[in-house]
Design a protein around this motif. Structure first.
Motif, PDB file in Angstrom:
ATOM      1  N   ALA A  55      26.135  43.898  47.055  1.00 38.23           N
ATOM      2  CA  ALA A  55      26.268  43.910  45.597  1.00 38.23           C
ATOM      3  C   ALA A  55      26.973  42.646  45.160  1.00 38.23           C
ATOM      4  O   ALA A  55      27.900  42.174  45.824  1.00 38.23           O
ATOM      5  CB  ALA A  55      27.062  45.133  45.141  1.00 38.23           C
ATOM      6  N   GLU A  56      26.530  42.093  44.049  1.00 39.03           N
ATOM      7  CA  GLU A  56      27.187  40.945  43.435  1.00 39.03           C
ATOM      8  C   GLU A  56      28.165  41.473  42.395  1.00 39.03           C
ATOM      9  O   GLU A  56      27.772  42.250  41.527  1.00 39.03           O
ATOM     10  CB  GLU A  56      26.174  40.030  42.756  1.00 39.03           C
ATOM     11  N   VAL A  57      29.415  41.064  42.476  1.00 40.58           N
ATOM     12  CA  VAL A  57      30.443  41.513  41.552  1.00 40.58           C
ATOM     13  C   VAL A  57      30.953  40.306  40.779  1.00 40.58           C
ATOM     14  O   VAL A  57      31.241  39.265  41.370  1.00 40.58           O
ATOM     15  CB  VAL A  57      31.622  42.183  42.304  1.00 40.58           C
ATOM     16  N   ARG A  58      31.050  40.449  39.473  1.00 40.16           N
ATOM     17  CA  ARG A  58      31.614  39.400  38.625  1.00 40.16           C
ATOM     18  C   ARG A  58      32.855  39.943  37.960  1.00 40.16           C
ATOM     19  O   ARG A  58      32.819  40.998  37.334  1.00 40.16           O
ATOM     20  CB  ARG A  58      30.610  38.961  37.567  1.00 40.16           C
ATOM     21  N   ALA A 109      41.125  31.201  31.373  1.00 35.89           N
ATOM     22  CA  ALA A 109      40.368  32.365  31.833  1.00 35.89           C
ATOM     23  C   ALA A 109      39.509  31.995  33.042  1.00 35.89           C
ATOM     24  O   ALA A 109      39.131  30.851  33.225  1.00 35.89           O
ATOM     25  CB  ALA A 109      39.499  32.910  30.710  1.00 35.89           C
ATOM     26  N   THR A 110      39.220  32.993  33.865  1.00 43.23           N
ATOM     27  CA  THR A 110      38.465  32.785  35.094  1.00 43.23           C
ATOM     28  C   THR A 110      37.354  33.802  35.221  1.00 43.23           C
ATOM     29  O   THR A 110      37.531  34.965  34.890  1.00 43.23           O
ATOM     30  CB  THR A 110      39.403  32.920  36.322  1.00 43.23           C
ATOM     31  N   ARG A 111      36.234  33.351  35.731  1.00 45.98           N
ATOM     32  CA  ARG A 111      35.130  34.234  36.106  1.00 45.98           C
ATOM     33  C   ARG A 111      34.987  34.086  37.610  1.00 45.98           C
ATOM     34  O   ARG A 111      34.792  32.986  38.119  1.00 45.98           O
ATOM     35  CB  ARG A 111      33.856  33.808  35.390  1.00 45.98           C
ATOM     36  N   LEU A 112      35.122  35.178  38.334  1.00 44.14           N
ATOM     37  CA  LEU A 112      35.076  35.144  39.784  1.00 44.14           C
ATOM     38  C   LEU A 112      33.845  35.919  40.257  1.00 44.14           C
ATOM     39  O   LEU A 112      33.593  37.030  39.783  1.00 44.14           O
ATOM     40  CB  LEU A 112      36.360  35.791  40.331  1.00 44.14           C
ATOM     41  N   HIS A 113      33.065  35.325  41.153  1.00 39.16           N
ATOM     42  CA  HIS A 113      31.890  35.973  41.722  1.00 39.16           C
ATOM     43  C   HIS A 113      32.193  36.311  43.172  1.00 39.16           C
ATOM     44  O   HIS A 113      32.738  35.490  43.908  1.00 39.16           O
ATOM     45  CB  HIS A 113      30.677  35.057  41.670  1.00 39.16           C
TER      46      HIS A 113
END
Length: 86
Positions: A12-15, A50-54
């Motif tokens: 699964a890809e989690v963001r 802010a951060t977006r982490l994959h």
């Protein structure tokens, strides 16, 4: 609407989107304690700081905290995207 390729079976890809990188890392750490995972990738998330982490997780290799929860949980509704998801 862009169609991203689906992750391979069992993955699964989690963001994670958070106000700070530290908060995003804390959430990723919890997921890593429950599932095997690949290296995380992080990106700016629009607002300052802010951060977006994959993160890619391997749902076939589940650790005990997630195993207990998954075996007792029931899906509550059909696959639905949040209103702000594209």
């Amino acid at each position: 609407m862009d169609h991203e390729p689906l992750p391979s079976a069992g993955h699964a890809e989690v963001r994670i989107v958070a106000a700070t990188p530290e908060v995003a890392r804390r959430v990723a750490e919890v997921l890593r304690r429950c599932f095997a995972s690949a290296e995380q990738r992080s990106y700016p998330a629009g607002r300052e700081g802010a951060t977006r982490l994959h993160l890619t997780i391997d749902t076939a290799h589940i650790a005990e905290p997630a195993r207990s929860w998954l075996t007792t949980s029931e899906p509550s509704f059909e696959d639905q995207a949040h209103a702000d998801e594209v």
